[in-house]
Design a protein around this motif. Sequence first.
Motif, PDB file in Angstrom:
ATOM      1  N   TYR A  38       0.844  -1.215   0.000  1.00  0.00           N
ATOM      2  CA  TYR A  38       0.000   0.000   0.000  1.00  0.00           C
ATOM      3  C   TYR A  38       0.875   1.259   0.000  1.00  0.00           C
ATOM      4  N   ASP A  39       2.067   1.142   0.584  1.00  0.00           N
ATOM      5  CA  ASP A  39       2.969   2.303   0.637  1.00  0.00           C
ATOM      6  C   ASP A  39       3.627   2.542  -0.725  1.00  0.00           C
ATOM      7  N   GLU A  40       3.780   1.444  -1.475  1.00  0.00           N
ATOM      8  CA  GLU A  40       4.302   1.576  -2.835  1.00  0.00           C
ATOM      9  C   GLU A  40       3.315   2.425  -3.654  1.00  0.00           C
ATOM     10  N   SER A  61      10.655   6.358   7.187  1.00  0.00           N
ATOM     11  CA  SER A  61      10.304   5.051   7.744  1.00  0.00           C
ATOM     12  C   SER A  61      10.831   4.952   9.175  1.00  0.00           C
ATOM     13  N   LEU A  62      10.015   4.425  10.046  1.00  0.00           N
ATOM     14  CA  LEU A  62      10.415   4.266  11.448  1.00  0.00           C
ATOM     15  C   LEU A  62      10.805   2.817  11.698  1.00  0.00           C
ATOM     16  N   GLY A  63      11.967   2.609  12.269  1.00  0.00           N
ATOM     17  CA  GLY A  63      12.410   1.245  12.565  1.00  0.00           C
ATOM     18  C   GLY A  63      13.902   1.217  12.827  1.00  0.00           C
ATOM     19  N   PRO A  90       9.695  -1.043  22.193  1.00  0.00           N
ATOM     20  CA  PRO A  90       8.339  -1.466  21.808  1.00  0.00           C
ATOM     21  C   PRO A  90       7.447  -0.273  21.477  1.00  0.00           C
ATOM     22  N   ARG A  91       6.685  -0.389  20.420  1.00  0.00           N
ATOM     23  CA  ARG A  91       5.762   0.682  20.014  1.00  0.00           C
ATOM     24  C   ARG A  91       4.447   0.098  19.553  1.00  0.00           C
ATOM     25  N   ASP A  92       3.360   0.755  19.916  1.00  0.00           N
ATOM     26  CA  ASP A  92       2.048   0.426  19.345  1.00  0.00           C
ATOM     27  C   ASP A  92       1.752   1.452  18.254  1.00  0.00           C
ATOM     28  N   SER A  93       0.534   1.415  17.700  1.00  0.00           N
ATOM     29  CA  SER A  93       0.213   2.328  16.588  1.00  0.00           C
ATOM     30  C   SER A  93       0.351   3.782  17.006  1.00  0.00           C
ATOM     31  N   PHE A  94      -0.046   4.103  18.252  1.00  0.00           N
ATOM     32  CA  PHE A  94       0.075   5.480  18.734  1.00  0.00           C
ATOM     33  C   PHE A  94       1.535   5.910  18.723  1.00  0.00           C
ATOM     34  N   GLN A 117      -2.918   0.180   5.179  1.00  0.00           N
ATOM     35  CA  GLN A 117      -2.474  -0.653   6.298  1.00  0.00           C
ATOM     36  C   GLN A 117      -1.133  -1.289   5.969  1.00  0.00           C
ATOM     37  N   SER A 118      -0.436  -1.653   7.051  1.00  0.00           N
ATOM     38  CA  SER A 118       0.797  -2.424   6.868  1.00  0.00           C
ATOM     39  C   SER A 118       0.378  -3.881   6.828  1.00  0.00           C
ATOM     40  N   ILE A 119       0.969  -4.636   5.898  1.00  0.00           N
ATOM     41  CA  ILE A 119       0.513  -6.024   5.782  1.00  0.00           C
ATOM     42  C   ILE A 119       1.153  -6.940   6.823  1.00  0.00           C
ATOM     43  N   ASP A 122      -1.289  -5.130  10.335  1.00  0.00           N
ATOM     44  CA  ASP A 122      -2.662  -4.856   9.861  1.00  0.00           C
ATOM     45  C   ASP A 122      -3.485  -3.966  10.781  1.00  0.00           C
ATOM     46  N   ASP A 123      -2.836  -3.029  11.478  1.00  0.00           N
ATOM     47  CA  ASP A 123      -3.607  -2.189  12.405  1.00  0.00           C
ATOM     48  C   ASP A 123      -4.471  -1.152  11.691  1.00  0.00           C
ATOM     49  N   ALA A 124      -4.020  -0.686  10.542  1.00  0.00           N
ATOM     50  CA  ALA A 124      -4.765   0.340   9.774  1.00  0.00           C
ATOM     51  C   ALA A 124      -5.125   1.546  10.646  1.00  0.00           C
ATOM     52  N   GLN A 125      -4.175   1.996  11.452  1.00  0.00           N
ATOM     53  CA  GLN A 125      -4.448   3.108  12.366  1.00  0.00           C
ATOM     54  C   GLN A 125      -3.560   4.327  12.138  1.00  0.00           C
ATOM     55  N   VAL A 126      -2.362   4.091  11.595  1.00  0.00           N
ATOM     56  CA  VAL A 126      -1.342   5.141  11.636  1.00  0.00           C
ATOM     57  C   VAL A 126      -1.751   6.425  10.895  1.00  0.00           C
ATOM     58  N   GLY A 127      -2.306   6.299   9.681  1.00  0.00           N
ATOM     59  CA  GLY A 127      -2.664   7.496   8.906  1.00  0.00           C
ATOM     60  C   GLY A 127      -3.630   8.405   9.657  1.00  0.00           C
TER      61      GLY A 127
HETATM   62  C1  LIG Z   1      10.054   0.801  16.385  1.00  0.00           C
HETATM   63  C2  LIG Z   1       8.905  -0.152  16.427  1.00  0.00           C
HETATM   64  C3  LIG Z   1       8.742  -0.996  17.507  1.00  0.00           C
HETATM   65  C4  LIG Z   1       7.671  -1.908  17.546  1.00  0.00           C
HETATM   66  N1  LIG Z   1       7.542  -2.749  18.604  1.00  0.00           N
HETATM   67  C5  LIG Z   1       6.559  -3.668  18.625  1.00  0.00           C
HETATM   68  C6  LIG Z   1       6.440  -4.595  19.690  1.00  0.00           C
HETATM   69  O1  LIG Z   1       7.228  -4.593  20.624  1.00  0.00           O
HETATM   70  N2  LIG Z   1       5.435  -5.525  19.653  1.00  0.00           N
HETATM   71  C7  LIG Z   1       4.569  -5.563  18.587  1.00  0.00           C
HETATM   72  O2  LIG Z   1       3.698  -6.439  18.570  1.00  0.00           O
HETATM   73  N3  LIG Z   1       4.646  -4.689  17.583  1.00  0.00           N
HETATM   74  C8  LIG Z   1       5.624  -3.747  17.561  1.00  0.00           C
HETATM   75  N4  LIG Z   1       5.740  -2.899  16.511  1.00  0.00           N
HETATM   76  C9  LIG Z   1       4.732  -2.946  15.458  1.00  0.00           C
HETATM   77  C10 LIG Z   1       3.788  -1.781  15.700  1.00  0.00           C
HETATM   78  O3  LIG Z   1       2.996  -1.955  16.858  1.00  0.00           O
HETATM   79  C11 LIG Z   1       2.910  -1.602  14.487  1.00  0.00           C
HETATM   80  O4  LIG Z   1       3.765  -1.381  13.391  1.00  0.00           O
HETATM   81  C12 LIG Z   1       2.019  -0.393  14.701  1.00  0.00           C
HETATM   82  O5  LIG Z   1       1.012  -0.734  15.596  1.00  0.00           O
HETATM   83  C13 LIG Z   1       1.421   0.123  13.431  1.00  0.00           C
HETATM   84  O6  LIG Z   1       0.600  -0.846  12.957  1.00  0.00           O
HETATM   85  P1  LIG Z   1       0.787  -1.350  11.512  1.00  0.00           P
HETATM   86  O7  LIG Z   1       2.238  -1.652  11.312  1.00  0.00           O
HETATM   87  O8  LIG Z   1      -0.204  -2.419  11.289  1.00  0.00           O
HETATM   88  O9  LIG Z   1       0.460  -0.025  10.685  1.00  0.00           O
HETATM   89  P2  LIG Z   1      -0.858   0.470   9.980  1.00  0.00           P
HETATM   90  O10 LIG Z   1      -1.587   1.397  10.851  1.00  0.00           O
HETATM   91  O11 LIG Z   1      -1.605  -0.683   9.376  1.00  0.00           O
HETATM   92  O12 LIG Z   1      -0.120   1.284   8.797  1.00  0.00           O
HETATM   93  C14 LIG Z   1      -0.767   2.267   8.006  1.00  0.00           C
HETATM   94  C15 LIG Z   1       0.288   3.033   7.247  1.00  0.00           C
HETATM   95  O13 LIG Z   1       1.087   3.772   8.170  1.00  0.00           O
HETATM   96  C16 LIG Z   1       2.426   3.846   7.693  1.00  0.00           C
HETATM   97  N5  LIG Z   1       3.332   3.165   8.632  1.00  0.00           N
HETATM   98  C17 LIG Z   1       3.042   2.191   9.529  1.00  0.00           C
HETATM   99  N6  LIG Z   1       4.148   1.839  10.216  1.00  0.00           N
HETATM  100  C18 LIG Z   1       5.151   2.621   9.732  1.00  0.00           C
HETATM  101  C19 LIG Z   1       6.535   2.733  10.015  1.00  0.00           C
HETATM  102  N7  LIG Z   1       7.146   1.959  10.956  1.00  0.00           N
HETATM  103  N8  LIG Z   1       7.273   3.650   9.320  1.00  0.00           N
HETATM  104  C20 LIG Z   1       6.699   4.441   8.360  1.00  0.00           C
HETATM  105  N9  LIG Z   1       5.385   4.356   8.057  1.00  0.00           N
HETATM  106  C21 LIG Z   1       4.636   3.462   8.717  1.00  0.00           C
HETATM  107  C22 LIG Z   1       2.446   3.143   6.329  1.00  0.00           C
HETATM  108  O14 LIG Z   1       2.200   4.093   5.317  1.00  0.00           O
HETATM  109  C23 LIG Z   1       1.272   2.187   6.463  1.00  0.00           C
HETATM  110  O15 LIG Z   1       0.738   1.793   5.209  1.00  0.00           O
HETATM  111  C24 LIG Z   1       6.770  -1.975  16.449  1.00  0.00           C
HETATM  112  C25 LIG Z   1       6.947  -1.119  15.351  1.00  0.00           C
HETATM  113  C26 LIG Z   1       7.995  -0.208  15.344  1.00  0.00           C
HETATM  114  C27 LIG Z   1       8.149   0.700  14.134  1.00  0.00           C
END
Ligand SMILES: Cc1cc2nc3c(=O)[nH]c(=O)nc-3n(C[C@H](O)[C@H](O)[C@H](O)COP(=O)(O)OP(=O)(O)OC[C@H]3O[C@@H](n4cnc5c(N)ncnc54)[C@H](O)[C@@H]3O)c2cc1C
Length: 248
Positions: A38-40, A61-63, A90-94, A117-119, A122-127
């Motif tokens: 979806y990000d592509e 990109s965060l990571g 550790p990070r959640d969507s917030f 959403q990220s595949i 699959d939280d579909a929350q970040v945007g």
């Molecule tokens: C540093 C880090 C630590 C984490 N730690 C844990 C953990 O300890 N336990 C666990 O279960 N999960 C962990 N996660 C996963 C995290 O909880 C999920 O990535 C988060 O809840 C967002 O959900 P999603 O990835 O399904 O994003 P969605 O909300 O589905 O993503 C929607 C859109 O947001 C953007 N997006 C999402 N993530 C990123 C990103 N990292 N960088 C840039 N754009 C992004 C993309 O455009 C994506 O298409 C971690 C993630 C990160 C980045």
Amino acid sequence: MKILVFVNHVPDTETKVKVSADGKTIDPAGVNYMLNPYDEIAVEEGLKLREKSSGEVVVVSLGTDANKETLRKALAMGCDKAVVLKDSSPRDSFGVARALADYAKEYSPDIILCGKQSIDYDDAQVGGLVAEMLGLPSISVVVNLDVTDGAIVAEREIEGGHEIVHSRLPAVIIAQKGLNQPRYPSLKGIMDAKRKQIEERVVSAIKPRVEVLAMKKPSAKPPGKIVGTDASAIPELVRLLHEEAKII
Ligand SMILES: Cc1cc2nc3c(=O)[nH]c(=O)nc-3n(C[C@H](O)[C@H](O)[C@H](O)COP(=O)(O)OP(=O)(O)OC[C@H]3O[C@@H](n4cnc5c(N)ncnc54)[C@H](O)[C@@H]3O)c2cc1C
């Protein structure tokens, strides 16, 4: 136009994902990663907007350092600049949205594009969260987008149809499949991407509001059943589909 695109680094769809020994996370060993599909689409839309109105496309990109591979793919497609926000706490969507929103606040883009959403999780929350944190309008599941003189006309995919909405820049646009056909990186793009610097920023940890208690794979499907090999099996097949599978 300043165009900001969020890109996530996710396990390849062909990868057999395993749960780590802690029972709460994905085991990264042996996993191939890719740019979230979806990000592509969001990247492609950013490039199309730049082609129409000039300006720059920045991908973030965060990571960890591993995310640079995904950022290079976006650079190879034609993005101007890439930033990795480094954190492995550790990070959640917030928490993910907070780091991305903080970067966006500083960069002050005209438009933010991200995937639906990220595949992986699959939280579909970040945007939506980022839009709220920045006080911007957000338009989700966008399948068609027009931006002219700061006015947005977007088509959203809804159950059984499409919805047309208007808004103004700055805004967050959340891409759905069908918005465009992402381009393949050209050979020149790939070579240029190798030479481009990826900016690194360390972001501070944030206490998660949601804690993952357990992650598990779905239980194995029961083996298939052969009820017969000729037409005489049809009544029994119909009975099983009706009484056991309950699909007819
Ligand atoms: C540093 C880090 C630590 C984490 N730690 C844990 C953990 O300890 N336990 C666990 O279960 N999960 C962990 N996660 C996963 C995290 O909880 C999920 O990535 C988060 O809840 C967002 O959900 P999603 O990835 O399904 O994003 P969605 O909300 O589905 O993503 C929607 C859109 O947001 C953007 N997006 C999402 N993530 C990123 C990103 N990292 N960088 C840039 N754009 C992004 C993309 O455009 C994506 O298409 C971690 C993630 C990160 C980045």
